[in-house]
Design a protein around this motif. Structure first.
Motif, PDB file in Angstrom:
ATOM      1  N   ARG A 405      85.612  42.879  68.786  1.00  0.00           N
ATOM      2  CA  ARG A 405      84.383  42.245  68.306  1.00  0.00           C
ATOM      3  C   ARG A 405      83.468  43.214  67.552  1.00  0.00           C
ATOM      4  NH1 ARG A 405      82.845  39.130  73.965  1.00  0.00           N
ATOM      5  NH2 ARG A 405      84.541  37.600  73.915  1.00  0.00           N
ATOM      6  N   ASP A 406      83.641  44.520  67.771  1.00  0.00           N
ATOM      7  CA  ASP A 406      82.718  45.486  67.175  1.00  0.00           C
ATOM      8  C   ASP A 406      83.447  46.782  66.836  1.00  0.00           C
ATOM      9  OD1 ASP A 406      82.978  46.933  69.642  1.00  0.00           O
ATOM     10  OD2 ASP A 406      81.490  45.591  70.527  1.00  0.00           O
ATOM     11  N   ARG A 407      82.711  47.664  66.190  1.00  0.00           N
ATOM     12  CA  ARG A 407      83.296  48.927  65.738  1.00  0.00           C
ATOM     13  C   ARG A 407      83.784  49.779  66.908  1.00  0.00           C
ATOM     14  NH1 ARG A 407      80.534  53.391  61.667  1.00  0.00           N
ATOM     15  NH2 ARG A 407      82.093  55.023  61.993  1.00  0.00           N
ATOM     16  N   GLY A 434      93.417  39.182  55.423  1.00  0.00           N
ATOM     17  CA  GLY A 434      91.966  39.336  55.560  1.00  0.00           C
ATOM     18  C   GLY A 434      91.547  40.191  56.744  1.00  0.00           C
ATOM     19  N   THR A 435      92.494  40.520  57.624  1.00  0.00           N
ATOM     20  CA  THR A 435      92.173  41.295  58.827  1.00  0.00           C
ATOM     21  C   THR A 435      91.879  42.755  58.499  1.00  0.00           C
ATOM     22  OG1 THR A 435      93.618  39.847  60.108  1.00  0.00           O
ATOM     23  CG2 THR A 435      93.032  41.947  61.115  1.00  0.00           C
ATOM     24  N   LEU A 440      87.983  47.386  57.923  1.00  0.00           N
ATOM     25  CA  LEU A 440      87.360  48.400  57.050  1.00  0.00           C
ATOM     26  C   LEU A 440      85.847  48.201  56.999  1.00  0.00           C
ATOM     27  CD1 LEU A 440      89.895  48.493  54.048  1.00  0.00           C
ATOM     28  CD2 LEU A 440      89.590  50.238  55.806  1.00  0.00           C
ATOM     29  N   GLU A 441      85.419  46.925  56.968  1.00  0.00           N
ATOM     30  CA  GLU A 441      83.980  46.613  56.975  1.00  0.00           C
ATOM     31  C   GLU A 441      83.309  47.084  58.258  1.00  0.00           C
ATOM     32  OE1 GLU A 441      83.682  42.418  56.358  1.00  0.00           O
ATOM     33  OE2 GLU A 441      84.514  42.521  54.328  1.00  0.00           O
ATOM     34  N   LYS A 554      93.906  52.576  48.777  1.00  0.00           N
ATOM     35  CA  LYS A 554      93.124  52.425  47.532  1.00  0.00           C
ATOM     36  C   LYS A 554      91.932  51.486  47.715  1.00  0.00           C
ATOM     37  CE  LYS A 554      97.170  53.053  44.545  1.00  0.00           C
ATOM     38  NZ  LYS A 554      98.086  52.370  43.603  1.00  0.00           N
ATOM     39  N   GLY A 555      91.792  50.919  48.939  1.00  0.00           N
ATOM     40  CA  GLY A 555      90.674  50.006  49.213  1.00  0.00           C
ATOM     41  C   GLY A 555      90.883  48.618  48.651  1.00  0.00           C
ATOM     42  N   SER A 556      92.130  48.192  48.477  1.00  0.00           N
ATOM     43  CA  SER A 556      92.438  46.859  47.924  1.00  0.00           C
ATOM     44  C   SER A 556      91.934  45.748  48.839  1.00  0.00           C
ATOM     45  CB  SER A 556      93.951  46.709  47.726  1.00  0.00           C
ATOM     46  OG  SER A 556      94.441  47.693  46.860  1.00  0.00           O
ATOM     47  N   GLY A 557      91.547  44.627  48.212  1.00  0.00           N
ATOM     48  CA  GLY A 557      91.049  43.484  48.968  1.00  0.00           C
ATOM     49  C   GLY A 557      92.167  42.626  49.531  1.00  0.00           C
TER      50      GLY A 557
END
Length: 597
Positions: A405-407, A434-435, A440-441, A554-557
């Protein structure tokens, strides 16, 4: 009269239902494993259950009765009392004049036949049937929910305008002295006990996953969630609400005189037929207190990955990932999509004496032997993150964290995977791809995710078409155009072609889809007119390959990650849904219902 294996083999051979070679192989396996010959023949698909049943009836010289499609009048069923029917596995299903036909698993039980003859005065005609048929008829002893409540309400005068012990004005007043004693008395009142017992019994019989008891301005609505959809079950007078709430609170060991704060508890019901745990949630609402009970069938058999809906590539990817000694397996999807069931199924595969498995859950839903399950409690500081920190000192091999649920929890889970543990957990995202961006967020470094994640599974639950009222149909051009607006049907057609479900004619995938037979349930007694019975998962399993790791670095979405995963052979949830629809397991409408964004 019992049918000997040799006798059964002779008749099967004589009727041309099985070859001598098949019968000899089945006989050897029967002797080796201690199984019945007929069970081996059915397992190996040498002879169908239906043909075995009819042959046994022929050998015994009695009729065979398939009762699963019979609509038997209640007055006929009740000729044999339910306790007798249940104990001796015998049911009445047809009466002509002075003749009564009864279906049995063991028609050679002359003692019970004589008992029924003496009790009823009829001439008894015994018929052979199956356990499934007996179970189907035994369910019909249950009155409908409405009929049972009608009896309770009329017997005790609970209809509008009459007195009842659990009166709202006297029991729901928080200022009233001795309220707890009055509520306890209401909870122990006979009609309240009957109402609660009846609600729960019918929920179990109908296969509900949740029971909602909702107070409104003038009445109380009871609803069942069956196969993921809520259905109205019963409307009751508002006067019974305080008694029902108090009764359920007592069962769940909650404070009966606390009306301002939410409460959670649980209790169990155990009978010879089932063992069900109820998780109780009580919430104050404007018109009183709303109760939701989650049903957890503890007598249900352990499921396999195949049974919950994994097939072909998805199955191969998941089985490969759970064999790894460390790393993370993440399961994602909305609430109620079956994530916990998937985790428990994987845990049951991994649960061998050589490993130590520990879990952190909120709440603990199913008890599993030889697994150390911990219920988190944030009120006292036992969170997923703090619990996981402690678990690492417990020498675990495999850890299951109910939800990231959190970092802090995410960091601890990744740390556990890095230090040689296999970690299973869930997240709330819409797709497998999307996971990774979600984590990363949260602040997790991409190189840590890439080096620890083995596979990400995304899932939904679709209702299965009722096999007793399944009917085939074909799409028309209008249907196809509407579907084309939402889905990439060319890709779907290619996947169906790869599985030999369709054959394209001159590369025309639309014609191939128009020629494909899909199915719907028309509604029958078995599915209570709904057309669906039971649920199954639709999945996508994204393996974290070197190419995915490179894109992640590379930080791809999510879109780029998904595109690469599909290029590498990933089957999406939508595609898996269409495969199951083409196989007649579910309907296109169900796939559309659970996959619309």
């Amino acid at each position: 009269m019992q049918i000997e294996d040799q006798q059964l083999k002779s008749f099967l051979l004589g009727a041309g239902l099985a070859s001598l070679n098949d019968l000899e192989k089945a006989s050897k396996e029967s002797s080796k494993n201690g199984k019945k010959l007929e069970d081996v023949l059915i397992e190996k698909k040498i002879v169908s259950q239906d043909k075995i049943n009819k042959l046994k009836a022929y050998i015994l010289g009695i009729p065979f009765a398939d009762l699963e499609k019979e609509d038997i009048p209640r007055e006929i069923i009740e000729i044999i009392p339910e306790p007798v029917a249940r104990k001796y596995q015998v049911v009445a299903f047809q009466k002509k004049g002075e003749e009564l036909r009864v279906a049995m698993i063991d028609p050679s039980d002359l003692q019970i036949l004589d008992f029924i003859r003496k009790k009823t005065g009829f001439k008894i005609i015994p018929c052979l049937t199956t356990e499934e048929s007996i179970k189907y008829v035994l369910k019909q002893y249950q009155k409908s929910l409405e009929a049972e409540f009608g009896d309770i309400i009329q017997d005790k005068g609970l209809e509008e305008g009459k007195e009842f012990t659990a009166d709202k004005t006297t029991l729901a007043s928080k200022e009233k002295k001795g309220e707890g004693q009055d509520l306890k008395k209401a909870a122990e009142d006979l009609p309240v006990i009957k109402i609660v017992d009846t609600l729960l019994k019918h929920a179990i019989v109908e296969g509900a996953s949740d029971v909602h008891i909702e107070p409104e301005e003038k009445d109380v609505v009871a609803r069942y969630r069956i196969d993921g959809i809520l259905h109205d079950a019963m409307t009751l007078p508002l006067k019974v609400l305080p008694g029902i709430v108090a009764r359920i609170k007592i069962l769940a060991n909650l404070k009966i005189d606390e009306h301002r704060l939410p409460q959670d508890g649980r209790f169990k019901i155990k009978t010879s037929d089932y063992k069900v745990a109820f998780r109780v949630s009580v919430l104050p609402v404007f018109d009183g207190e709303k109760i939701v009970l989650r049903l957890l069938n503890e007598s249900a058999k352990k499921l396999t990955l195949e049974q919950i809906g994994f097939s072909e590539r998805n199955l191969k990817v998941v089985k490969s990932s759970i064999k790894k000694p460390n790393g993370m397996i993440l399961v994602t999807g909305p609430t109620g999509s079956g994530k916990t069931t998937t985790l428990y199924t994987i845990l049951s595969i991994l649960n061998i004496p050589e490993v130590n498995i520990s879990t952190l859950e909120d709440p603990v839903e199913y008890r599993m032997s030889r697994i150390n399950q911990t219920q988190i409690n944030p009120k006292i500081g036992l969170t997923f993150a703090s619990g996981l920190r402690t678990l690492l000192r417990q020498d675990p091999d495999i850890i299951m964290v109910g939800e990231i649920r959190d970092r802090e929890t995410a960091e601890m889970a990744i740390h556990s995977a890095l230090t040689g543990h296999l970690v299973l957990s869930t997240l709330h995202t819409n797709s497998a791809a999307g996971t990774l961006p979600r984590l990363l967020e949260m602040g997790i470094e991409s190189f840590l995710l890439a080096s620890t994640t083995n596979v990400i599974i995304a899932q939904r639950l679709v209702r299965k078409i009722c096999p007793d009222c399944k009917k085939g149909y074909r799409l028309n051009k209008t249907d196809l155009e509407k579907l084309s607006e939402q889905y990439d049907l060319e890709t779907v057609a290619n996947i169906l072609k790869e599985r030999n479900i369709i054959k394209e004619k001159n590369g025309d995938y639309k014609k191939a889809l128009l020629d494909l037979e899909f199915f719907k349930g028309e509604g029958c007694g078995h599915c209570h007119g709904r057309g669906y019975r039971g649920r199954i998962g639709v999945f996508e399993a994204m393996e974290i390959t070197d190419e995915i790791k490179m894109l992640l670095g590379k930080g791809s979405g999510a879109e780029l990650l998904e595109r690469e995963a599909i290029k590498e052979g990933m089957i999406t949830i939508v595609q898996d849904g269409f495969i199951k629809a083409a196989q007649g397991i579910t309907s296109i409408e169900e796939v559309m219902r659970v996959t619309k964004e």
